[in-house]
Design a protein around this motif. Structure first.
Motif, PDB file in Angstrom:
ATOM      1  N   GLN A  52      36.323  18.736  87.085  1.00 31.32           N
ATOM      2  CA  GLN A  52      35.275  19.142  88.005  1.00 31.32           C
ATOM      3  C   GLN A  52      34.110  19.792  87.276  1.00 31.32           C
ATOM      4  OE1 GLN A  52      36.715  21.455  91.259  1.00 31.32           O
ATOM      5  NE2 GLN A  52      34.696  21.669  92.195  1.00 31.32           N
ATOM      6  N   GLU A  53      34.423  20.642  86.290  1.00 31.55           N
ATOM      7  CA  GLU A  53      33.365  21.297  85.525  1.00 31.55           C
ATOM      8  C   GLU A  53      32.489  20.267  84.825  1.00 31.55           C
ATOM      9  OE1 GLU A  53      34.304  25.418  83.588  1.00 31.55           O
ATOM     10  OE2 GLU A  53      36.062  24.146  83.374  1.00 31.55           O
ATOM     11  N   VAL A  54      33.149  19.332  84.174  1.00 35.29           N
ATOM     12  CA  VAL A  54      32.414  18.295  83.450  1.00 35.29           C
ATOM     13  C   VAL A  54      31.568  17.471  84.410  1.00 35.29           C
ATOM     14  CG1 VAL A  54      32.628  16.194  82.071  1.00 35.29           C
ATOM     15  CG2 VAL A  54      34.122  18.152  81.606  1.00 35.29           C
ATOM     16  N   HIS A  55      32.172  17.041  85.484  1.00 35.76           N
ATOM     17  CA  HIS A  55      31.453  16.212  86.450  1.00 35.76           C
ATOM     18  C   HIS A  55      30.271  16.954  87.047  1.00 35.76           C
ATOM     19  CE1 HIS A  55      35.425  13.810  87.086  1.00 35.76           C
ATOM     20  NE2 HIS A  55      34.889  13.630  85.912  1.00 35.76           N
ATOM     21  N   GLU A  56      30.464  18.246  87.231  1.00 36.64           N
ATOM     22  CA  GLU A  56      29.401  19.068  87.793  1.00 36.64           C
ATOM     23  C   GLU A  56      28.175  19.062  86.884  1.00 36.64           C
ATOM     24  OE1 GLU A  56      29.360  23.644  89.035  1.00 36.64           O
ATOM     25  OE2 GLU A  56      31.171  22.586  89.676  1.00 36.64           O
ATOM     26  N   VAL A  57      28.411  19.247  85.612  1.00 34.78           N
ATOM     27  CA  VAL A  57      27.309  19.249  84.641  1.00 34.78           C
ATOM     28  C   VAL A  57      26.624  17.889  84.607  1.00 34.78           C
ATOM     29  CG1 VAL A  57      26.682  19.497  82.210  1.00 34.78           C
ATOM     30  CG2 VAL A  57      28.414  21.003  83.220  1.00 34.78           C
ATOM     31  N   VAL A  58      27.412  16.838  84.598  1.00 36.57           N
ATOM     32  CA  VAL A  58      26.854  15.485  84.529  1.00 36.57           C
ATOM     33  C   VAL A  58      25.961  15.205  85.737  1.00 36.57           C
ATOM     34  CG1 VAL A  58      27.390  13.021  84.476  1.00 36.57           C
ATOM     35  CG2 VAL A  58      28.806  14.640  83.197  1.00 36.57           C
ATOM     36  N   ARG A  59      26.367  15.713  86.887  1.00 26.59           N
ATOM     37  CA  ARG A  59      25.556  15.503  88.086  1.00 26.59           C
ATOM     38  C   ARG A  59      24.201  16.188  87.993  1.00 26.59           C
ATOM     39  NH1 ARG A  59      29.879  17.459  91.155  1.00 26.59           N
ATOM     40  NH2 ARG A  59      31.451  15.840  91.231  1.00 26.59           N
ATOM     41  N   LEU A  60      24.089  17.181  87.108  1.00 25.68           N
ATOM     42  CA  LEU A  60      22.824  17.918  86.967  1.00 25.68           C
ATOM     43  C   LEU A  60      21.848  17.212  86.036  1.00 25.68           C
ATOM     44  CD1 LEU A  60      24.241  21.546  86.694  1.00 25.68           C
ATOM     45  CD2 LEU A  60      23.199  20.437  88.670  1.00 25.68           C
ATOM     46  N   VAL A  61      22.312  16.195  85.344  1.00 24.36           N
ATOM     47  CA  VAL A  61      21.427  15.459  84.445  1.00 24.36           C
ATOM     48  C   VAL A  61      20.392  14.708  85.284  1.00 24.36           C
ATOM     49  CG1 VAL A  61      21.257  13.708  82.639  1.00 24.36           C
ATOM     50  CG2 VAL A  61      23.288  15.169  82.785  1.00 24.36           C
TER      51      VAL A  61
ATOM     52  N   GLN B  29      17.472  12.111  86.536  1.00 22.31           N
ATOM     53  CA  GLN B  29      17.298  10.669  86.413  1.00 22.31           C
ATOM     54  C   GLN B  29      16.386  10.384  85.230  1.00 22.31           C
ATOM     55  OE1 GLN B  29      16.009   9.115  90.115  1.00 22.31           O
ATOM     56  NE2 GLN B  29      16.518   7.012  89.622  1.00 22.31           N
ATOM     57  N   GLY B  30      16.716   9.367  84.472  1.00 28.54           N
ATOM     58  CA  GLY B  30      15.874   8.999  83.339  1.00 28.54           C
ATOM     59  C   GLY B  30      16.131   9.831  82.096  1.00 28.54           C
ATOM     60  N   ARG B  31      17.077  10.752  82.162  1.00 32.01           N
ATOM     61  CA  ARG B  31      17.431  11.577  80.996  1.00 32.01           C
ATOM     62  C   ARG B  31      18.893  11.314  80.658  1.00 32.01           C
ATOM     63  NH1 ARG B  31      14.099  15.968  80.624  1.00 32.01           N
ATOM     64  NH2 ARG B  31      14.876  16.205  78.504  1.00 32.01           N
ATOM     65  N   VAL B  32      19.295  11.685  79.446  1.00 33.25           N
ATOM     66  CA  VAL B  32      20.680  11.489  79.021  1.00 33.25           C
ATOM     67  C   VAL B  32      21.186  12.727  78.286  1.00 33.25           C
ATOM     68  CG1 VAL B  32      20.439   8.991  78.806  1.00 33.25           C
ATOM     69  CG2 VAL B  32      19.927  10.469  76.850  1.00 33.25           C
ATOM     70  N   THR B  33      22.475  12.878  78.216  1.00 35.10           N
ATOM     71  CA  THR B  33      23.066  13.981  77.469  1.00 35.10           C
ATOM     72  C   THR B  33      24.249  13.447  76.674  1.00 35.10           C
ATOM     73  OG1 THR B  33      23.801  16.279  77.607  1.00 35.10           O
ATOM     74  CG2 THR B  33      24.688  14.737  79.236  1.00 35.10           C
ATOM     75  N   THR B  34      24.888  14.313  75.931  1.00 33.19           N
ATOM     76  CA  THR B  34      25.976  13.858  75.067  1.00 33.19           C
ATOM     77  C   THR B  34      27.282  14.600  75.373  1.00 33.19           C
ATOM     78  OG1 THR B  34      25.678  15.480  73.296  1.00 33.19           O
ATOM     79  CG2 THR B  34      24.267  13.531  73.254  1.00 33.19           C
ATOM     80  N   TYR B  35      28.361  14.026  74.902  1.00 33.26           N
ATOM     81  CA  TYR B  35      29.678  14.633  75.101  1.00 33.26           C
ATOM     82  C   TYR B  35      29.720  16.009  74.443  1.00 33.26           C
ATOM     83  CZ  TYR B  35      30.628   9.729  76.037  1.00 33.26           C
ATOM     84  OH  TYR B  35      30.570   8.461  76.532  1.00 33.26           O
TER      85      TYR B  35
ATOM     86  N   ALA C 174      27.797   8.673  85.252  1.00 31.00           N
ATOM     87  CA  ALA C 174      28.437   8.595  83.943  1.00 31.00           C
ATOM     88  C   ALA C 174      27.598   7.854  82.909  1.00 31.00           C
ATOM     89  CB  ALA C 174      29.798   7.910  84.089  1.00 31.00           C
ATOM     90  N   HIS C 175      26.691   7.022  83.379  1.00 36.15           N
ATOM     91  CA  HIS C 175      25.873   6.252  82.435  1.00 36.15           C
ATOM     92  C   HIS C 175      24.881   7.128  81.683  1.00 36.15           C
ATOM     93  CE1 HIS C 175      23.758   6.406  86.299  1.00 36.15           C
ATOM     94  NE2 HIS C 175      22.652   6.432  85.596  1.00 36.15           N
ATOM     95  N   ARG C 176      24.688   8.378  82.147  1.00 36.04           N
ATOM     96  CA  ARG C 176      23.754   9.281  81.461  1.00 36.04           C
ATOM     97  C   ARG C 176      24.445  10.077  80.365  1.00 36.04           C
ATOM     98  NH1 ARG C 176      21.591  11.390  87.054  1.00 36.04           N
ATOM     99  NH2 ARG C 176      20.549   9.516  87.787  1.00 36.04           N
ATOM    100  N   VAL C 177      25.725   9.834  80.161  1.00 34.93           N
ATOM    101  CA  VAL C 177      26.455  10.528  79.106  1.00 34.93           C
ATOM    102  C   VAL C 177      26.760   9.543  77.984  1.00 34.93           C
ATOM    103  CG1 VAL C 177      28.445  11.946  78.539  1.00 34.93           C
ATOM    104  CG2 VAL C 177      27.500  12.003  80.848  1.00 34.93           C
ATOM    105  N   ILE C 178      26.221   9.817  76.803  1.00 37.42           N
ATOM    106  CA  ILE C 178      26.404   8.933  75.657  1.00 37.42           C
ATOM    107  C   ILE C 178      26.789   9.767  74.441  1.00 37.42           C
ATOM    108  CG2 ILE C 178      24.752   7.270  76.556  1.00 37.42           C
ATOM    109  CD1 ILE C 178      22.624   8.492  75.071  1.00 37.42           C
TER     110      ILE C 178
ATOM    111  N   ARG D  66      14.549  11.822  75.337  1.00 40.14           N
ATOM    112  CA  ARG D  66      15.320  11.570  76.557  1.00 40.14           C
ATOM    113  C   ARG D  66      16.465  12.559  76.681  1.00 40.14           C
ATOM    114  NH1 ARG D  66      12.740   8.331  80.197  1.00 40.14           N
ATOM    115  NH2 ARG D  66      11.961   6.427  79.245  1.00 40.14           N
ATOM    116  N   PHE D  67      16.851  13.132  75.564  1.00 40.05           N
ATOM    117  CA  PHE D  67      18.003  14.018  75.521  1.00 40.05           C
ATOM    118  C   PHE D  67      17.808  15.251  76.402  1.00 40.05           C
ATOM    119  CE2 PHE D  67      20.340  17.498  73.217  1.00 40.05           C
ATOM    120  CZ  PHE D  67      21.587  17.109  73.651  1.00 40.05           C
ATOM    121  N   TRP D  68      18.826  15.529  77.177  1.00 39.28           N
ATOM    122  CA  TRP D  68      18.824  16.679  78.091  1.00 39.28           C
ATOM    123  C   TRP D  68      20.021  17.553  77.760  1.00 39.28           C
ATOM    124  CZ3 TRP D  68      22.034  18.713  81.881  1.00 39.28           C
ATOM    125  CH2 TRP D  68      21.440  19.576  82.811  1.00 39.28           C
ATOM    126  N   ASP D  69      19.762  18.726  77.201  1.00 36.73           N
ATOM    127  CA  ASP D  69      20.839  19.621  76.784  1.00 36.73           C
ATOM    128  C   ASP D  69      21.062  20.704  77.840  1.00 36.73           C
ATOM    129  OD1 ASP D  69      22.603  21.317  75.602  1.00 36.73           O
ATOM    130  OD2 ASP D  69      21.515  21.520  73.712  1.00 36.73           O
TER     131      ASP D  69
END
Length: 118
Positions: A16-25, A27-33, A65-69, A109-112
């Motif tokens: 849930q924690e991980v998914h929560e963060v990913v949902r905050l990314v 649109q048009g931006r990406v983040t990393t594991y 999930a596509h915003r996580v690379i 594009r990176f969103w930290d």
DNA sequence: AACGTGACTTAGT
DNA sequence: CACTAAGCCACGT
């Protein structure tokens, strides 16, 4: 790898924690594991974030999930989508150009989360 | 219980 | 600059 058939309480919380963060990314931006792992306190490795992403499609709320690379801007998780091209198509729909599984202009594009959410 | 494997990353050569 | 080794942690065999 696979996700637990009967996840423990801790595992559900972690997902849930991980998914929560990913949902905050955005649109048009990406983040990393690694960035997500660091934001969550680095109490687990980036591998565990990738592991948690496998449960993304079973989550109740939508997880982009596509915003996580990976840290090189490579679409290392593309094979876990419904089709091999789904991830790239989703990104390009948002205006992110992908060439040979590599996100173009990745640096901007990176969103930290550790920075953006302070 | 050891061993391989993986939506990863960093450091060393 | 590429390649390898090692750290990482959970899971299946």
């Amino acid at each position: 790898m696979s996700i637990p058939r009967n996840p423990t309480e801790q595992q559900r919380n972690f997902f849930q924690e991980v998914h929560e963060v990913v949902r905050l990314v955005p649109q048009g931006r990406v983040t990393t594991y690694g960035a997500i792992a660091h934001y969550l306190g680095a109490r687990h490795g980036a591998r565990m974030v990738g592991w948690a992403m496998m449960a993304a499609h079973t989550a109740n709320e939508y997880v982009p999930a596509h915003r996580v690379i990976n840290r090189n801007g490579l679409l290392t998780g593309k094979h876990h989508f419904a089709t091999p091209t789904a991830m790239q198509e989703a990104l390009e729909t948002e205006g992110v150009t992908v060439v040979e599984d590599q996100v173009q202009d990745f640096k901007t594009r990176f969103w930290d989360p550790a920075v953006e959410l302070e």
